[in-house]
Scaffold this motif. Structure first.
Motif, short mmCIF file in Angstrom:
data_model
loop_
_atom_site.label_atom_id
_atom_site.label_comp_id
_atom_site.label_asym_id
_atom_site.label_seq_id
_atom_site.Cartn_x
_atom_site.Cartn_y
_atom_site.Cartn_z
N THR A 177 0.64 -1.38 -0.14
CA THR A 177 0.06 -0.02 0.11
C THR A 177 0.98 1.25 0.04
O THR A 177 1.82 1.30 0.75
CB THR A 177 -0.97 0.00 1.43
N LEU A 178 0.64 2.20 -0.85
CA LEU A 178 1.34 3.40 -0.81
C LEU A 178 0.26 4.77 -1.02
O LEU A 178 -0.93 4.59 -1.28
CB LEU A 178 2.19 3.36 -1.92
N ASP A 179 0.93 5.78 -0.71
CA ASP A 179 0.25 7.15 -0.62
C ASP A 179 0.77 7.70 -1.96
O ASP A 179 2.08 8.12 -1.53
CB ASP A 179 0.18 7.84 0.77
N ILE A 180 -0.10 8.13 -2.82
CA ILE A 180 0.45 8.75 -4.01
C ILE A 180 -0.02 10.30 -4.05
O ILE A 180 -1.11 10.46 -3.64
CB ILE A 180 -0.20 8.15 -5.39
N ASP A 181 0.90 11.28 -4.35
CA ASP A 181 0.48 12.49 -4.38
C ASP A 181 -0.05 12.84 -5.75
O ASP A 181 0.20 13.53 -6.59
CB ASP A 181 1.80 13.38 -4.49
N GLU A 182 -1.27 12.29 -6.01
CA GLU A 182 -2.21 12.42 -7.34
C GLU A 182 -3.75 12.37 -6.73
O GLU A 182 -3.90 11.30 -6.34
CB GLU A 182 -1.78 11.42 -8.05
N ASP A 183 -4.42 13.51 -7.12
CA ASP A 183 -5.71 13.28 -6.95
C ASP A 183 -6.68 12.42 -8.27
O ASP A 183 -7.67 11.92 -7.68
CB ASP A 183 -6.17 14.56 -6.88
N ASP A 184 -5.93 12.75 -9.22
CA ASP A 184 -6.62 11.84 -10.35
C ASP A 184 -6.45 10.46 -10.39
O ASP A 184 -5.29 10.04 -10.52
CB ASP A 184 -6.10 12.43 -11.73
N GLU A 185 -7.61 9.61 -10.18
CA GLU A 185 -7.26 8.18 -9.98
C GLU A 185 -6.81 7.57 -11.29
O GLU A 185 -5.85 6.73 -11.01
CB GLU A 185 -8.57 7.55 -9.95
N ASN A 186 -7.07 8.12 -12.38
CA ASN A 186 -6.16 7.39 -13.61
C ASN A 186 -4.71 7.33 -13.77
O ASN A 186 -3.98 6.75 -13.98
CB ASN A 186 -6.79 7.88 -15.05
N ARG A 187 -4.43 8.99 -13.51
CA ARG A 187 -2.97 9.29 -13.34
C ARG A 187 -2.23 8.39 -12.36
O ARG A 187 -1.09 8.04 -12.70
CB ARG A 187 -2.78 10.70 -13.22
N ALA A 188 -2.88 8.35 -11.28
CA ALA A 188 -2.50 7.69 -9.85
C ALA A 188 -2.08 6.17 -10.29
O ALA A 188 -0.99 5.59 -10.14
CB ALA A 188 -3.36 7.67 -8.84
N ASP A 203 -2.25 -6.21 -9.50
CA ASP A 203 -3.78 -5.52 -9.60
C ASP A 203 -3.67 -4.40 -8.83
O ASP A 203 -2.86 -4.17 -7.66
CB ASP A 203 -4.65 -6.42 -8.85
N ILE A 204 -4.31 -3.19 -9.38
CA ILE A 204 -3.95 -2.20 -8.57
C ILE A 204 -5.38 -1.56 -8.34
O ILE A 204 -6.27 -1.42 -8.82
CB ILE A 204 -3.38 -0.96 -9.46
N HIS A 205 -5.49 -1.12 -7.01
CA HIS A 205 -6.90 -0.62 -6.47
C HIS A 205 -6.74 0.60 -5.64
O HIS A 205 -5.66 1.06 -4.79
CB HIS A 205 -7.58 -1.64 -5.17
N CYS A 206 -7.19 1.66 -6.35
CA CYS A 206 -7.35 2.99 -5.68
C CYS A 206 -8.51 3.22 -4.53
O CYS A 206 -9.47 2.77 -4.69
CB CYS A 206 -7.47 4.09 -6.64
N LEU A 207 -8.08 3.44 -3.52
CA LEU A 207 -8.97 3.86 -2.29
C LEU A 207 -9.37 5.69 -2.41
O LEU A 207 -8.50 6.32 -1.85
CB LEU A 207 -8.36 3.45 -1.01
N VAL A 208 -10.45 5.80 -3.25
CA VAL A 208 -10.69 7.21 -3.16
C VAL A 208 -11.29 7.77 -1.95
O VAL A 208 -12.22 6.99 -1.33
CB VAL A 208 -11.62 7.51 -4.33
N ALA A 209 -10.83 8.89 -1.49
CA ALA A 209 -11.49 9.33 -0.14
C ALA A 209 -12.93 9.63 -0.39
O ALA A 209 -13.44 9.87 -1.38
CB ALA A 209 -10.74 10.70 0.52
N GLU A 231 -15.37 11.52 -1.51
CA GLU A 231 -15.67 12.95 -2.02
C GLU A 231 -16.74 12.66 -3.05
O GLU A 231 -16.76 13.46 -3.86
CB GLU A 231 -14.41 13.47 -2.63
N GLY A 232 -17.54 11.95 -2.84
CA GLY A 232 -18.79 11.37 -3.69
C GLY A 232 -18.21 10.95 -4.89
O GLY A 232 -18.81 11.14 -6.06
N ASP A 233 -16.86 10.40 -4.91
CA ASP A 233 -16.25 10.03 -6.25
C ASP A 233 -15.80 8.68 -5.71
O ASP A 233 -14.52 8.38 -6.40
CB ASP A 233 -15.21 10.87 -6.31
N GLU A 234 -16.33 7.73 -5.14
CA GLU A 234 -15.83 6.44 -4.86
C GLU A 234 -15.38 5.52 -6.15
O GLU A 234 -16.24 5.75 -6.97
CB GLU A 234 -16.81 5.59 -4.12
N ALA A 235 -14.46 4.84 -6.16
CA ALA A 235 -14.03 4.03 -7.24
C ALA A 235 -14.68 2.64 -7.01
O ALA A 235 -14.46 2.02 -6.04
CB ALA A 235 -12.53 4.02 -7.26
#
Lengths: 87, 87
Positions: free
Chosen positions: A43-54, A75-81, A83-87
């Motif tokens: 698990t890592l924290d990426i300095d990127e808000d856009d899911e596709n770019r992350a 397999d890459i899973h993004c955990l969106v905060a 923000e009404g923008d759940e992945a």
């Protein structure tokens, strides 16, 4: 953005750790566990808000460092905060 | 039923592998990856159709063999087959 990478062995690649766990479970009396396989989790924290770019950034990290693509799948899973923008 | 167990270090436990990955990513030029942490993934096939019972069985396996509960946390995910009964 929090990103989780799950790394598993490709089908057909020997998984001695999985076999060892399966045998240990059997000898402890757990007879109903089959096809045990093991993998890694990063698990890592990426300095990127856009899911596709992350996703793209992490995929690059996987290809260059994190994953041995000859024998492993990832397999890459993004955990969106929240923000009404759940992945 | 396919069950996946994710095993992560408890908060506060040193994760030297995570630190090593973080440093390697930095030295490869990936400056936007932070708080890298590692964990384990175990997937197994349980001879049990009921999700709750499968969960209980796997939790027992975790407590007795798979997880070092002093320093590790675990999470159990059941992958229910397509039977209109998705978890």
């Amino acid at each position: 953005m929090k990103v989780t990478v799950t790394i598993t062995l490709k089908p057909g690649v020997l998984d001695p750790q999985g076999r060892a766990i399966e045998h240990s479970l059997l000898s402890l009396g757990y007879q109903d566990a089959k096809e045990v396989s093991t993998g890694k989790l990063i698990t890592l924290d990426i300095d990127e808000d856009d899911e596709n770019r992350a996703r793209q950034k992490v995929a690059k990290m996987c290809e260059t460092l994190l994953v041995n693509t000859v024998i492993e799948d990832y397999d890459i899973h993004c955990l969106v905060a929240d923000e009404g923008d759940e992945a």
